[in-house]
Scaffold this motif. Structure first.
Motif, PDB file in Angstrom:
ATOM      1  N   ASN A 353       0.840  -1.195   0.000  1.00 59.64           N
ATOM      2  CA  ASN A 353       0.000   0.000   0.000  1.00 59.64           C
ATOM      3  C   ASN A 353       0.877   1.246   0.000  1.00 59.64           C
ATOM      4  N   TYR A 354       0.720   2.075  -1.022  1.00 65.15           N
ATOM      5  CA  TYR A 354       1.465   3.331  -1.108  1.00 65.15           C
ATOM      6  C   TYR A 354       0.496   4.504  -1.197  1.00 65.15           C
ATOM      7  N   THR A 355       0.952   5.635  -0.701  1.00 62.20           N
ATOM      8  CA  THR A 355       0.243   6.896  -0.891  1.00 62.20           C
ATOM      9  C   THR A 355       1.309   7.945  -1.206  1.00 62.20           C
ATOM     10  N   PRO A 356       0.910   9.158  -1.620  1.00 57.28           N
ATOM     11  CA  PRO A 356       1.908  10.203  -1.862  1.00 57.28           C
ATOM     12  C   PRO A 356       2.696  10.595  -0.611  1.00 57.28           C
ATOM     13  N   GLU A 357       2.195  10.224   0.556  1.00 62.11           N
ATOM     14  CA  GLU A 357       2.867  10.585   1.808  1.00 62.11           C
ATOM     15  C   GLU A 357       3.562   9.410   2.479  1.00 62.11           C
ATOM     16  N   ASN A 358       3.344   8.194   1.980  1.00 59.82           N
ATOM     17  CA  ASN A 358       3.875   7.013   2.658  1.00 59.82           C
ATOM     18  C   ASN A 358       4.248   5.942   1.635  1.00 59.82           C
ATOM     19  N   HIS A 359       5.516   5.556   1.628  1.00 58.24           N
ATOM     20  CA  HIS A 359       5.997   4.520   0.718  1.00 58.24           C
ATOM     21  C   HIS A 359       6.470   3.278   1.481  1.00 58.24           C
ATOM     22  N   GLU A 360       5.912   3.044   2.685  1.00 55.70           N
ATOM     23  CA  GLU A 360       6.320   1.895   3.499  1.00 55.70           C
ATOM     24  C   GLU A 360       6.002   0.571   2.814  1.00 55.70           C
ATOM     25  N   GLY A 361       4.862   0.481   2.160  1.00 58.69           N
ATOM     26  CA  GLY A 361       4.516  -0.701   1.385  1.00 58.69           C
ATOM     27  C   GLY A 361       3.877  -1.814   2.183  1.00 58.69           C
ATOM     28  N   SER A 362       4.626  -2.388   3.143  1.00 57.78           N
ATOM     29  CA  SER A 362       4.138  -3.569   3.860  1.00 57.78           C
ATOM     30  C   SER A 362       4.636  -3.593   5.297  1.00 57.78           C
ATOM     31  N   HIS A 363       3.843  -4.230   6.164  1.00 59.79           N
ATOM     32  CA  HIS A 363       4.257  -4.487   7.548  1.00 59.79           C
ATOM     33  C   HIS A 363       4.149  -5.982   7.851  1.00 59.79           C
ATOM     34  N   TYR A 364       4.132  -6.786   6.803  1.00 56.93           N
ATOM     35  CA  TYR A 364       3.983  -8.233   6.953  1.00 56.93           C
ATOM     36  C   TYR A 364       5.216  -8.849   7.620  1.00 56.93           C
ATOM     37  N   THR A 365       5.009  -9.622   8.683  1.00 56.49           N
ATOM     38  CA  THR A 365       6.102 -10.365   9.328  1.00 56.49           C
ATOM     39  C   THR A 365       5.647 -11.782   9.658  1.00 56.49           C
ATOM     40  N   ASP A 366       6.603 -12.658   9.785  1.00 55.82           N
ATOM     41  CA  ASP A 366       6.332 -14.057  10.099  1.00 55.82           C
ATOM     42  C   ASP A 366       7.573 -14.618  10.786  1.00 55.82           C
ATOM     43  N   LEU A 367       7.466 -15.790  11.384  1.00 59.19           N
ATOM     44  CA  LEU A 367       8.612 -16.455  11.998  1.00 59.19           C
ATOM     45  C   LEU A 367       8.775 -17.849  11.413  1.00 59.19           C
ATOM     46  N   THR A 368      10.018 -18.216  11.100  1.00 58.71           N
ATOM     47  CA  THR A 368      10.318 -19.555  10.601  1.00 58.71           C
ATOM     48  C   THR A 368      11.486 -20.133  11.383  1.00 58.71           C
ATOM     49  N   ILE A 369      11.581 -21.455  11.378  1.00 59.16           N
ATOM     50  CA  ILE A 369      12.639 -22.152  12.108  1.00 59.16           C
ATOM     51  C   ILE A 369      13.393 -23.063  11.141  1.00 59.16           C
TER      52      ILE A 369
END
Length: 378
Positions: A353-369
């Motif tokens: 998700n982008y806007t003209p004020e925010n280019h963060e894109g994603s906050h997706y996180t996960d854990l793997t072993i």
């Protein structure tokens, strides 16, 4: 018969249109040239190589379908060895010598930061840098479009997991540069949120595996878990040395470590090491986006899946969607605006998700072993 005035007008119009089309480098009627600066040699080479494979797999598929608005995609990569000075030079060469239209998939915090003066001067878009550092997110930079979550997101997930299990003595091993310090700050913030402090902190120099002094320092505090913010060579060296000395605590890494590279480096000693991830699990075709990734990697002759190439694939997919939306009259400004139109852009398993004020894109996180035989457990 054409009059002289008509001929002059036609020539003038052709010249103006030609100038408009040539306003930004890297675009011809048949081709779009894109650039990547990343390690292809040295201790972090696997990160750059795997990122590149994911990008190329998607570009190849798009080219086979006729390209983007009739133009083929060409990737020019320059090796920076994961060294800031080389990255700055590589970025300048891509812009000034290779005449690329945009950049994609740079690898590393110190390297990307070193390239920022050239990027900002040319106002050239950079999509999907392989780094979660806050210094590349704050203050806001209109030229950068992040596809991954930040290191603050990843370290929060790690600390949340550990403290939920009752683990409180958490130490930090970090690389002595902007990447390592960004991760250290993330862990420190997450611990402070829970009224805790790191039980111990030790460091290693970039592109070094001299980890014995760091381990000695960390073991003095008897940590239950060690969070590592470094590249795979040094992280693997610390884990192997710690295990040889009988340390039985847990090891956690952020995604930049390069999960497959770390697992390969560790061999049989990797079992039980946990890594936070910022892209979907690439080994099981449980979503549309992973099935597409696996299909296109296989079509490109790459049957070894991993998180780094998955990230390159996603960055390429985002960039291509931006190029499509920018239309046939391509310009860097047009690409920026097109990317900013990707509001909750759903790739059926991963959303940016982008806007003209925010280019963060994603906050997706996960854990793997890392499990037996270097296989990842989700």
């Amino acid at each position: 018969m054409k009059t002289l005035r008509n001929v002059v007008a036609t020539v003038t119009l052709a010249f103006v249109l030609g100038q408009a089309l040539a306003a930004d480098n890297g675009v011809t009627p048949k081709e779009i040239v894109l650039g990547q600066f990343a390690a292809q040699s040295g201790p972090a080479a696997e990160l750059g190589k795997r990122m590149q494979l994911g990008i190329l797999a998607y570009f190849s598929a798009i080219n086979a379908q006729g390209g983007v608005n009739g133009r083929q995609l060409k990737l020019v990569s320059r090796d920076d060895g994961y060294e800031p000075e080389r990255a700055a030079a590589a970025a300048k060469a891509l812009i000034n010598e290779d005449k690329v239209f945009a950049l994609i998939g740079s690898v590393g915090t110190p390297t990307t930061l070193a390239a920022m003066p050239a990027i900002n001067e040319e106002k050239i878009p950079l999509v999907g840098p392989f780094t979660g550092a806050q210094a590349l997110r704050e203050p806001f930079n209109r030229n950068i479009f992040h596809v991954r979550a930040s290191y603050f997101d990843e370290t929060e997930r790690i600390v949340q997991h550990l403290t939920t299990l009752g683990v409180k003595r958490i130490a930090v091993f970090y690389q002595n540069d902007s990447y390592g310090k960004a991760g250290l700050e993330g862990v420190t913030r997450a611990l402070a949120k829970r009224s805790l402090k790191a039980s111990g902190i030790a460091t290693v120099e970039r592109n070094s595996v001299d980890v014995a002094p760091a381990l000695t320092e960390l073991l003095k505090t008897s940590p239950e878990a060690i969070v590592q913010i470094s590249a795979y060579k040094s992280c693997a060296a610390l884990i192997r040395l710690a295990r040889s000395k009988g340390y039985g605590g847990q090891f956690f890494n952020v995604s930049f470590v390069g999960s497959k590279a770390l697992a390969d480096e560790l061999g049989d000693t990797g079992s039980g090491v946990t890594i936070s991830q910022v892209v979907p699990f690439p080994y099981i075709p449980s979503s549309v986006i992973v099935r597409e990734y696996q299909k296109l990697m296989a079509a490109a002759g790459q049957k070894d899946y991993d998180f780094s190439s998955m990230e390159g694939f996603l960055a390429a997919r985002v960039l291509v969607e931006g190029l499509r939306r920018a239309g046939p009259n391509l310009s860097r400004e047009g690409l920026v605006k097109a990317l900013e139109s990707l509001r909750n852009y759903d790739m059926a398993g991963f959303t940016v998700n982008y806007t003209p004020e925010n280019h963060e894109g994603s906050h997706y996180t996960d854990l793997t072993i890392i499990g037996r035989g270097g296989r990842f457990v989700h």
